[in-house]
Design a protein around this motif. Structure first.
Motif, PDB file in Angstrom:
ATOM      1  N   PHE A  11      45.360 -14.987  -8.687  1.00 32.03           N
ATOM      2  CA  PHE A  11      46.776 -14.574  -9.174  1.00 32.03           C
ATOM      3  C   PHE A  11      47.482 -16.221  -9.308  1.00 32.03           C
ATOM      4  O   PHE A  11      48.536 -16.132 -10.022  1.00 32.03           O
ATOM      5  CB  PHE A  11      47.430 -13.806  -7.956  1.00 32.03           C
ATOM      6  CG  PHE A  11      47.084 -12.374  -8.051  1.00 32.03           C
ATOM      7  CD1 PHE A  11      48.142 -11.537  -8.633  1.00 32.03           C
ATOM      8  CD2 PHE A  11      45.985 -11.671  -7.820  1.00 32.03           C
ATOM      9  CE1 PHE A  11      47.949 -10.251  -8.692  1.00 32.03           C
ATOM     10  CE2 PHE A  11      45.741 -10.374  -7.795  1.00 32.03           C
ATOM     11  CZ  PHE A  11      46.659  -9.659  -8.435  1.00 32.03           C
ATOM     12  N   MET A  12      47.019 -17.250  -8.609  1.00 34.19           N
ATOM     13  CA  MET A  12      47.837 -18.156  -8.622  1.00 34.19           C
ATOM     14  C   MET A  12      47.389 -18.928 -10.186  1.00 34.19           C
ATOM     15  O   MET A  12      48.305 -19.402 -10.736  1.00 34.19           O
ATOM     16  CB  MET A  12      47.295 -19.179  -7.552  1.00 34.19           C
ATOM     17  CG  MET A  12      47.731 -19.123  -6.155  1.00 34.19           C
ATOM     18  SD  MET A  12      49.261 -19.127  -6.025  1.00 34.19           S
ATOM     19  CE  MET A  12      50.159 -17.357  -6.102  1.00 34.19           C
ATOM     20  N   LEU A  13      46.405 -18.531 -10.601  1.00 29.56           N
ATOM     21  CA  LEU A  13      45.989 -19.103 -11.860  1.00 29.56           C
ATOM     22  C   LEU A  13      46.634 -18.229 -13.147  1.00 29.56           C
ATOM     23  O   LEU A  13      47.131 -18.873 -13.942  1.00 29.56           O
ATOM     24  CB  LEU A  13      44.419 -18.816 -12.103  1.00 29.56           C
ATOM     25  CG  LEU A  13      43.721 -19.212 -13.660  1.00 29.56           C
ATOM     26  CD1 LEU A  13      43.873 -20.796 -13.788  1.00 29.56           C
ATOM     27  CD2 LEU A  13      42.286 -18.868 -13.658  1.00 29.56           C
ATOM     28  N   SER A  14      46.845 -17.036 -12.885  1.00 27.32           N
ATOM     29  CA  SER A  14      47.780 -16.195 -13.508  1.00 27.32           C
ATOM     30  C   SER A  14      49.080 -16.774 -13.871  1.00 27.32           C
ATOM     31  O   SER A  14      49.489 -16.854 -14.961  1.00 27.32           O
ATOM     32  CB  SER A  14      47.780 -14.870 -12.985  1.00 27.32           C
ATOM     33  OG  SER A  14      46.459 -14.190 -13.205  1.00 27.32           O
ATOM     34  N   ILE A  15      49.508 -17.183 -12.528  1.00 30.43           N
ATOM     35  CA  ILE A  15      50.962 -17.837 -12.680  1.00 30.43           C
ATOM     36  C   ILE A  15      50.933 -18.974 -13.521  1.00 30.43           C
ATOM     37  O   ILE A  15      51.846 -19.176 -14.265  1.00 30.43           O
ATOM     38  CB  ILE A  15      51.799 -17.962 -11.211  1.00 30.43           C
ATOM     39  CG1 ILE A  15      51.802 -16.629 -10.553  1.00 30.43           C
ATOM     40  CG2 ILE A  15      52.867 -18.846 -11.422  1.00 30.43           C
ATOM     41  CD1 ILE A  15      52.255 -16.875  -9.066  1.00 30.43           C
ATOM     42  N   VAL A  16      50.081 -19.923 -13.314  1.00 32.48           N
ATOM     43  CA  VAL A  16      49.970 -21.135 -14.003  1.00 32.48           C
ATOM     44  C   VAL A  16      50.006 -20.996 -15.602  1.00 32.48           C
ATOM     45  O   VAL A  16      50.456 -21.481 -16.214  1.00 32.48           O
ATOM     46  CB  VAL A  16      48.975 -22.052 -13.622  1.00 32.48           C
ATOM     47  CG1 VAL A  16      48.457 -23.057 -14.490  1.00 32.48           C
ATOM     48  CG2 VAL A  16      49.189 -22.337 -12.082  1.00 32.48           C
ATOM     49  N   ILE A  63      55.188 -13.652  -5.503  1.00 36.20           N
ATOM     50  CA  ILE A  63      53.985 -13.677  -6.505  1.00 36.20           C
ATOM     51  C   ILE A  63      54.170 -12.537  -7.560  1.00 36.20           C
ATOM     52  O   ILE A  63      54.069 -12.962  -8.794  1.00 36.20           O
ATOM     53  CB  ILE A  63      52.825 -13.661  -5.559  1.00 36.20           C
ATOM     54  CG1 ILE A  63      52.124 -15.011  -4.831  1.00 36.20           C
ATOM     55  CG2 ILE A  63      51.430 -13.401  -6.641  1.00 36.20           C
ATOM     56  CD1 ILE A  63      51.199 -14.826  -3.851  1.00 36.20           C
ATOM     57  N   GLY A  64      54.408 -11.442  -7.163  1.00 40.00           N
ATOM     58  CA  GLY A  64      54.737 -10.216  -8.039  1.00 40.00           C
ATOM     59  C   GLY A  64      55.937 -10.610  -8.887  1.00 40.00           C
ATOM     60  O   GLY A  64      55.840 -10.479 -10.013  1.00 40.00           O
ATOM     61  N   LEU A  65      56.992 -10.955  -8.365  1.00 39.59           N
ATOM     62  CA  LEU A  65      58.114 -11.428  -8.952  1.00 39.59           C
ATOM     63  C   LEU A  65      57.990 -12.550 -10.123  1.00 39.59           C
ATOM     64  O   LEU A  65      58.520 -12.535 -11.200  1.00 39.59           O
ATOM     65  CB  LEU A  65      59.252 -11.784  -8.040  1.00 39.59           C
ATOM     66  CG  LEU A  65      60.731 -11.971  -8.730  1.00 39.59           C
ATOM     67  CD1 LEU A  65      61.330 -11.288  -9.436  1.00 39.59           C
ATOM     68  CD2 LEU A  65      61.630 -12.535  -7.613  1.00 39.59           C
ATOM     69  N   GLY A  66      57.206 -13.651  -9.415  1.00 40.25           N
ATOM     70  CA  GLY A  66      56.910 -14.792 -10.417  1.00 40.25           C
ATOM     71  C   GLY A  66      56.298 -14.241 -11.788  1.00 40.25           C
ATOM     72  O   GLY A  66      56.512 -14.453 -13.048  1.00 40.25           O
ATOM     73  N   ILE A  67      55.098 -13.416 -11.670  1.00 41.00           N
ATOM     74  CA  ILE A  67      54.337 -12.869 -12.679  1.00 41.00           C
ATOM     75  C   ILE A  67      55.170 -12.022 -13.717  1.00 41.00           C
ATOM     76  O   ILE A  67      55.199 -12.206 -14.649  1.00 41.00           O
ATOM     77  CB  ILE A  67      53.028 -12.215 -12.305  1.00 41.00           C
ATOM     78  CG1 ILE A  67      52.280 -13.247 -11.743  1.00 41.00           C
ATOM     79  CG2 ILE A  67      52.363 -11.638 -13.443  1.00 41.00           C
ATOM     80  CD1 ILE A  67      50.909 -12.565 -10.825  1.00 41.00           C
ATOM     81  N   GLY A  68      55.980 -11.252 -12.966  1.00 39.61           N
ATOM     82  CA  GLY A  68      56.806 -10.229 -13.623  1.00 39.61           C
ATOM     83  C   GLY A  68      58.137 -10.985 -14.579  1.00 39.61           C
ATOM     84  O   GLY A  68      58.185 -10.389 -15.790  1.00 39.61           O
ATOM     85  N   ILE A  69      58.603 -11.935 -13.988  1.00 36.13           N
ATOM     86  CA  ILE A  69      59.546 -12.800 -14.506  1.00 36.13           C
ATOM     87  C   ILE A  69      59.143 -13.421 -15.863  1.00 36.13           C
ATOM     88  O   ILE A  69      59.576 -13.491 -16.846  1.00 36.13           O
ATOM     89  CB  ILE A  69      60.225 -13.635 -13.581  1.00 36.13           C
ATOM     90  CG1 ILE A  69      61.246 -12.634 -12.469  1.00 36.13           C
ATOM     91  CG2 ILE A  69      61.159 -14.646 -14.538  1.00 36.13           C
ATOM     92  CD1 ILE A  69      62.083 -12.073 -13.272  1.00 36.13           C
ATOM     93  N   LEU A  70      57.867 -14.048 -15.509  1.00 35.09           N
ATOM     94  CA  LEU A  70      57.265 -14.927 -16.698  1.00 35.09           C
ATOM     95  C   LEU A  70      56.922 -13.878 -17.699  1.00 35.09           C
ATOM     96  O   LEU A  70      57.133 -14.401 -19.069  1.00 35.09           O
ATOM     97  CB  LEU A  70      56.001 -15.615 -16.143  1.00 35.09           C
ATOM     98  CG  LEU A  70      56.303 -16.762 -15.233  1.00 35.09           C
ATOM     99  CD1 LEU A  70      54.894 -17.203 -14.629  1.00 35.09           C
ATOM    100  CD2 LEU A  70      56.957 -17.873 -16.165  1.00 35.09           C
ATOM    101  N   LEU A  71      56.422 -12.776 -17.549  1.00 32.93           N
ATOM    102  CA  LEU A  71      56.172 -11.930 -18.748  1.00 32.93           C
ATOM    103  C   LEU A  71      57.449 -11.210 -19.448  1.00 32.93           C
ATOM    104  O   LEU A  71      57.503 -11.205 -20.784  1.00 32.93           O
ATOM    105  CB  LEU A  71      55.508 -10.550 -17.965  1.00 32.93           C
ATOM    106  CG  LEU A  71      54.129 -10.741 -17.697  1.00 32.93           C
ATOM    107  CD1 LEU A  71      53.508  -9.449 -16.920  1.00 32.93           C
ATOM    108  CD2 LEU A  71      53.320 -11.024 -18.910  1.00 32.93           C
ATOM    109  N   ALA A  77      60.979  -2.429 -14.921  1.00 30.56           N
ATOM    110  CA  ALA A  77      59.777  -1.505 -14.473  1.00 30.56           C
ATOM    111  C   ALA A  77      58.490  -2.248 -14.615  1.00 30.56           C
ATOM    112  O   ALA A  77      57.711  -1.960 -13.726  1.00 30.56           O
ATOM    113  CB  ALA A  77      59.700  -0.354 -15.457  1.00 30.56           C
ATOM    114  N   VAL A  78      58.376  -3.389 -15.520  1.00 26.82           N
ATOM    115  CA  VAL A  78      57.136  -4.241 -15.613  1.00 26.82           C
ATOM    116  C   VAL A  78      57.256  -4.944 -14.019  1.00 26.82           C
ATOM    117  O   VAL A  78      56.181  -5.039 -13.592  1.00 26.82           O
ATOM    118  CB  VAL A  78      57.402  -5.233 -16.770  1.00 26.82           C
ATOM    119  CG1 VAL A  78      56.374  -6.318 -16.543  1.00 26.82           C
ATOM    120  CG2 VAL A  78      57.128  -4.429 -17.823  1.00 26.82           C
ATOM    121  N   VAL A  79      58.248  -5.615 -13.654  1.00 29.52           N
ATOM    122  CA  VAL A  79      58.469  -6.332 -12.283  1.00 29.52           C
ATOM    123  C   VAL A  79      57.953  -5.356 -11.346  1.00 29.52           C
ATOM    124  O   VAL A  79      57.247  -5.831 -10.285  1.00 29.52           O
ATOM    125  CB  VAL A  79      59.821  -6.909 -12.367  1.00 29.52           C
ATOM    126  CG1 VAL A  79      59.850  -7.773 -10.858  1.00 29.52           C
ATOM    127  CG2 VAL A  79      59.929  -8.036 -13.315  1.00 29.52           C
TER     128      VAL A  79
END
Length: 728
Positions: free
Chosen positions: A23-28, A209-217, A309-311
């Motif tokens: 998950f950390m790699l996904s954020i990066v 973590i979930g928020l970070g990935i969702g916001i980046l998307l 909804a994605v987030v």
């Protein structure tokens, strides 16, 4: 689903470092892509198919010479007993404009005297700075040059504000002191709940973590879809709140299993198979509600719902994968003997003083509690009946903002109607000798309408087959009188064989709010029917879903009524930091209905499912209510407080859109979680007794059976444990 989540939890808990690294790699990776691609928000609120949109396209095609360049209007008001065109004031204005001219992107600068716009009292006027690019492309450096030098005229005794098409204060997605304070309060609640400062940070970490990935998307998605910056704010607000709550539910179940003597590994798997299953169900409910915003058929609201909804989806994924992984690493720290002694004392004191006293009070006095709760919500809902929707404008910003000062000065100098100018396009169906006379008659009829201040002479386009005139109302852009003018002008269409269309930002806003009000009943009906069917499947009952739906209707009515009471009527505005009264945000009703529905069903499921489980076992309806209140009431209380804390942080944002969303959602959760779910629901359930759980046998047979609480997991786990003990 429960069995799958049980296995997933067991795997994630045993492979914690791999899961977290992934998950950390996904954020990066996503962060790198987002930085490389940049972002391109679209803040437009117009709707295809509306008259104002059609007229806007004609205006652009027939009366525009090209793209509109960005303009900054610098508004001045001379000091008391002074004239704006005096030598002293003219010199100060010239000095300011000469500094701004040094910007290479400035195409032209015109003074109030050159424009001839000084008001009759000779006190107020505005200069226009025109840039060589569209408003959205004016750089921050150019804006800063303007803002930093306003003191030139202010120091000479003139009030100075800003207006125009260039925005100086844009919507930002969080990060302010209020939002940070909300997270800190959530941390304190979690620390008391788990009696550990370390563990309290885990739900917040997983939520981020979930928020970070969702916001980046979403940021990446702005390059492919029309997404407004408000979507990012809403996604951040809701994603953080549900992310913390979902993690809290799983952490709490994990803690319960530890207390029963299960190992950390088994507790992780059980928590994910039971509470995680409920989280998935609750999260999907929120997602369906957000996707349901598409029923309104307004593109930017549909996109907003999908982005949020994605987030929420990412929050669910993180809750059932990352949370078990973290519990696999630090789960042993949740044991009471490992807890912080100070927090443990608070927790024990809280447990002793709150040993289901509220639950016992409710079951002893159900009629009183129900009447007080319902009366309170109905009373708060009364202001809803004079709801007036509109879009926020510079007049809703804090007084210290230059744009707010400019708005007020323009209204003072030229009237409130200056901000609500309407553009009227007259399209004669047949061009003949009487066309000019017909256009003049149309102009005269418009000028004679109530609350119309001025009408400019009709100007033809290059082909002389269409005409344009500007209509200035007496009132502001969101006032009912202005909306009535738009309606009356449109009713003049077809007179003298002329098609009349009204556009401009005010008309667009009126069309948007009208569309929302028209769609609101259908959207509300969709939500109510969906909620009833959903609850009927979950609880195998007719009356329990009916009670859940009516409770939601009460809470949403009270939420919107309270918002009108504060925002529109001006009560308590100083407490919440609103600079003055305004129309209620045009999209707030559908957002509150969609989002609060999902959250309301979350709390309903977590509370009433435990009551159902107890009733099936004991057949004692009152005892079932007490058990549900005792075992799940504390978790719902903590979850509700966390939601309120996170949403409340946004109330103190400077942006009027964010402030209203924060207010509506914070008090919506307050009314639904604490008045409806923790008071009215148990009171009504107590009064209904065993009848609450009645369902016709034929209906019970055809309804699908969802194991929301993961009962099959616990049964199978207990059987396997029993076999293992016998073998050993």
């Amino acid at each position: 689903m429960a069995k799958l989540l049980f296995k997933l939890g067991k795997w994630a808990g045993s492979n914690s470092k791999k899961v977290l690294a992934l998950f950390m790699l996904s954020i990066v990776v996503l962060g790198g892509i987002a930085i490389n691609m940049g972002m391109s928000f679209n803040g437009g609120t117009s709707m295809p198919g509306t008259e104002s949109k059609e007229a806007m396209e004609i205006l652009s095609k027939e009366f525009s010479s090209g793209e509109s360049l960005g303009e900054v209007h610098i508004v001045f008001k001379a000091g008391e007993n002074e004239s704006l065109d005096s030598e002293k004031n003219s010199s100060a204005i010239k000095e300011l404009l000469d500094v701004i001219k040094q910007d290479d992107t400035v195409k032209s600068v015109e003074t109030p005297a050159e424009l001839g716009n000084i008001n009759p009292e000779k006190q107020i006027g505005y200069a226009i700075v025109t840039y060589d690019t569209v408003a959205d492309n004016v750089t921050e450096e150019s804006k800063k040059l303007v803002e930093d030098n306003l003191d030139i005229t202010r120091n000479s005794g003139m009030e100075t504000g800003l207006a125009g098409s260039v925005e100086f204060e844009k919507t930002q997605a969080g990060g302010g002191p209020g939002e940070i304070a909300g997270v800190i309060i959530a941390y304190v609640i979690l620390a008391i709940t788990f009696a550990s400062f370390l563990i309290a940070g885990m739900p917040i970490l997983t939520a981020l973590i979930g928020l970070g990935i969702g916001i980046l998307l979403i940021l990446i998605g702005t390059n492919y879809f029309d997404i407004s910056s408000v979507s990012l704010t809403l996604a951040g607000m809701l994603g953080l709140a549900v992310g913390i709550d979902y993690a809290l539910f799983i952490f709490s179940r994990f803690k319960q299993q530890l207390k029963k003597g299960y190992s950390v590994k088994d507790s992780v798997a059980i928590a994910n198979g039971t509470a995680g299953n409920a989280v998935v169900f609750a999260g999907i409910t929120v997602i369906i509600a957000l996707i349901g915003l598409s029923v309104v058929k307004i593109p930017f609201i549909t996109t907003m719902g999908l982005a949020t909804a994605v987030v929420v989806l990412l929050s669910i994924i993180v809750a059932i994968i990352v949370v078990p992984a973290i519990l696999g690493l630090v789960g042993h720290r949740i044991h009471p003997e490992k807890s912080n002694s100070f927090l443990r004392k608070i927790t024990r004191a809280n447990t002793k003083t709150n040993s289901n006293k509220w639950g016992k009070f409710v079951t002893r006095h159900p009629f009183l509690v129900a009447i007080v709760g319902i009366t309170t919500l109905v009373t708060l809902a009364i202001p809803f009946f004079h709801l007036n929707l509109g879009l926020p404008n510079n007049g809703d910003k804090p007084y210290e903002f230059a744009e707010r000062e400019g708005y007020d000065l323009l209204a003072e100098g030229y009237g409130e109607g200056f901000h609500s100018t309407l553009v009227v396009i007259a399209d004669p169906l047949n061009i003949n000798d009487t066309t000019e006379d017909n256009i003049e008659q149309l102009s005269k009829k418009i000028s004679e309408l109530d609350d119309v201040k001025t009408v400019t002479p009709a100007m033809p386009n290059q082909a002389s087959d269409k005409f344009i005139m500007n209509v200035t109302p007496e009132n502001g852009p969101t006032d009912p009188e202005t909306k009535e003018i738009v309606k009356e002008i449109r009713e003049l269409s077809d007179e003298h064989s002329i098609k009349v269309m009204v556009t401009g930002s005010t008309a667009v806003n009126i069309d948007v709010t009208a569309q929302i009000m028209d769609a609101l009943p259908n959207f509300a009906m969709f939500i109510v029917v969906f909620a009833f069917v959903l609850m009927m499947v979950v609880f195998r009952s007719i009356l329990v879903p009916l009670k859940a739906v009516l409770g939601f209707v009460l809470s949403i009515a009270a939420t919107l009524g309270f918002t009108v009471l504060v925002v529109q009527d001006g009560n308590l505005i100083d407490i919440f930091g609103f600079p003055g009264t305004s129309a209620v945000l045009f999209l707030l009703p559908v957002l509150c209905i969609g989002i609060l529905f999902g959250l309301a069903m979350d709390y309903e499921v977590f509370l009433v499912s435990r009551m159902r489980e107890e009733y099936i076992y004991t057949k004692n309806a009152k005892q079932a209510v007490l058990t549900g209140m005792k075992e799940n009431g504390a978790v719902i209380t903590a979850a509700g407080l966390i939601m309120i804390a996170v949403f409340s942080g946004f109330i103190f944002s400077h942006d009027p859109t964010i402030k209203q969303m924060g207010l509506g959602l914070a008090f919506g959760v307050l009314f639904d979680a604490f008045v409806v779910r923790m008071a009215i629901v148990p009171a009504v359930m107590t009064m209904m007794g065993s009848a609450a759980w009645y369902i016709p046998k034929w209906l019970d047979r055809i309804l699908p059976n969802f194991d929301i609480e993961g009962e099959t997991i616990m049964k199978e786990f207990s059987q396997n444990e029993y076999k293992e003990r016998n073998v050993s």
